[in-house]
Design a protein around this motif. Sequence first.
Motif, PDB file in Angstrom:
ATOM      1  N   THR A 137       0.826  -1.199   0.000  1.00 56.13           N
ATOM      2  CA  THR A 137       0.000   0.000   0.000  1.00 56.13           C
ATOM      3  C   THR A 137       0.862   1.251   0.000  1.00 56.13           C
ATOM      4  O   THR A 137       0.612   2.206  -0.749  1.00 56.13           O
ATOM      5  N   ARG A 282      -6.695   3.397  -1.403  1.00 52.82           N
ATOM      6  CA  ARG A 282      -5.464   2.709  -1.024  1.00 52.82           C
ATOM      7  C   ARG A 282      -5.160   2.884   0.462  1.00 52.82           C
ATOM      8  O   ARG A 282      -4.638   1.973   1.100  1.00 52.82           O
ATOM      9  N   TYR A 285      -7.363   0.303   2.321  1.00 52.00           N
ATOM     10  CA  TYR A 285      -7.301  -1.118   1.969  1.00 52.00           C
ATOM     11  C   TYR A 285      -6.732  -2.007   3.070  1.00 52.00           C
ATOM     12  O   TYR A 285      -7.254  -3.113   3.286  1.00 52.00           O
ATOM     13  N   SER A 289      -8.525  -5.465   4.281  1.00 52.67           N
ATOM     14  CA  SER A 289      -7.916  -6.772   4.055  1.00 52.67           C
ATOM     15  C   SER A 289      -7.886  -7.607   5.325  1.00 52.67           C
ATOM     16  O   SER A 289      -7.797  -8.835   5.256  1.00 52.67           O
ATOM     17  N   ARG A 297     -13.491  -9.898  -0.430  1.00 48.36           N
ATOM     18  CA  ARG A 297     -12.957  -8.537  -0.496  1.00 48.36           C
ATOM     19  C   ARG A 297     -13.005  -8.010  -1.925  1.00 48.36           C
ATOM     20  O   ARG A 297     -13.451  -6.882  -2.174  1.00 48.36           O
ATOM     21  N   VAL A 301     -15.401  -4.822  -3.239  1.00 46.08           N
ATOM     22  CA  VAL A 301     -14.806  -3.607  -3.795  1.00 46.08           C
ATOM     23  C   VAL A 301     -15.210  -3.414  -5.250  1.00 46.08           C
ATOM     24  O   VAL A 301     -15.609  -2.316  -5.671  1.00 46.08           O
ATOM     25  N   ILE A 335      -8.174   0.678  -5.313  1.00 45.40           N
ATOM     26  CA  ILE A 335      -8.043  -0.599  -4.617  1.00 45.40           C
ATOM     27  C   ILE A 335      -7.791  -1.735  -5.603  1.00 45.40           C
ATOM     28  O   ILE A 335      -7.151  -2.736  -5.261  1.00 45.40           O
TER      29      ILE A 335
END
Length: 420
Positions: A137, A282, A285, A289, A297, A301, A335
């Motif tokens: 990330t 981002r 995320y 997660s 997931r 998204v 994402i």
Amino acid sequence: MISPAEQRRVVLALCVTQLTGWGILYYAYPVMLAAVAADTGWSTSTAFGAFSVGLLASAVAAPRVGRLLDRVGPRAVMGWGSVLGAVSLLGVAAAPNLFWFVMAWAVVGLAQAAVLYAPAFAALTRWCGSSRVAAITTVTLAGGLAGTVFAPLTALLLRHLSWQGTTVALAVILAVVTIPLHALALTPAWPGAARSPGQVTHDAAGEDDRTVEKAAESDRAYVRRTSHSRPFAFLLAMLGLTGFGLFGATLNLIPFLTERGMGHETAAVIFGLVGVGQLFGRFGYPALSGRLDAPARAALVLGFGAVMVLVLAVFDAPLMLVVAASVGAGVARGIYTLLQATSVSDRWGTRSFGALNGIATVPATVAMVAAPAGAAFLAELVGSYTTAFYLLAALTVVGAALALGSGVRPRGGQTLTVRL
């Protein structure tokens, strides 16, 4: 997994090299496009087509680069990739005609496969272990700023230099920044890179070579078995369909909004907010997660992204709703990069990660190449951008549904779907 201090060094180096690599090898050329077309007499589509050839070459090379990375590690792959990137840009600047210009961009594409996200993600996945999502990330946040940094820098260089001189200057920057960082920072031990067949010379050389060869054959069989499995096929289809849907919608947002009667400047501002949405996505995320497994997931998204594109197609007012849907589509697109980066490790672990991730990179790269012109062509085919956005939303929905079939059931005691 390496020590926290080594992780920080690697992450910092990759933040700088990804920002520089993306800025120079991807974002700089569109800024130079008008100057290239004006100087050469080529049409804009022809000049941009050479750049697209490079992206396609990157997609074709990605699986082989991934296998090479598994064997020798990121230091060699990304280091020599940086060298190739700088040299190939010099080839772009020196190209005497269209043929050599296109060939030079094809070599740039090979360099992209060796230095941009895919090998960086492989390095972080292997070296950072359970911290890989946070590390990836962080690096993608830096990479997301590449256009912000290098688009204006490229424009500034063009004020004082020709497009050829600008390209040479960018090649020098790429070499000076990325070659030393890849050589000096990507030094932790790499599993599988210590020895290859033929390197052992003592009395047990034959036996050791056979052991290494058997391990390599086992890894190749594992890659073949995994890449030909139904969950992997679902994963590739998911990445291709949703990548085309999300990138096609967001990259064609300005013509879509102007077709609906919005002023160009207002549409451009809203388009800029898509980038803000990517950063928000981002940032959020890692928390997401930790709460959902990989298939759920991805479905959540990407389904959210499909809804945002559908909202844009259905509603042209009020303005704040259009803005919110545009930012939401940006969140999903931001994402998407992280979903692609973690899709293999979250389902199959880190064994032969470079090879498998290289294969998984192909549909994402092809979608990125095809989406801008493909979505515009789709709009021409169906008669309007509004109808095209309905279809792009439908493609994204299908991709989100396929995500649910990309999960892997553990067999033989091996955990194949990872919860962080």
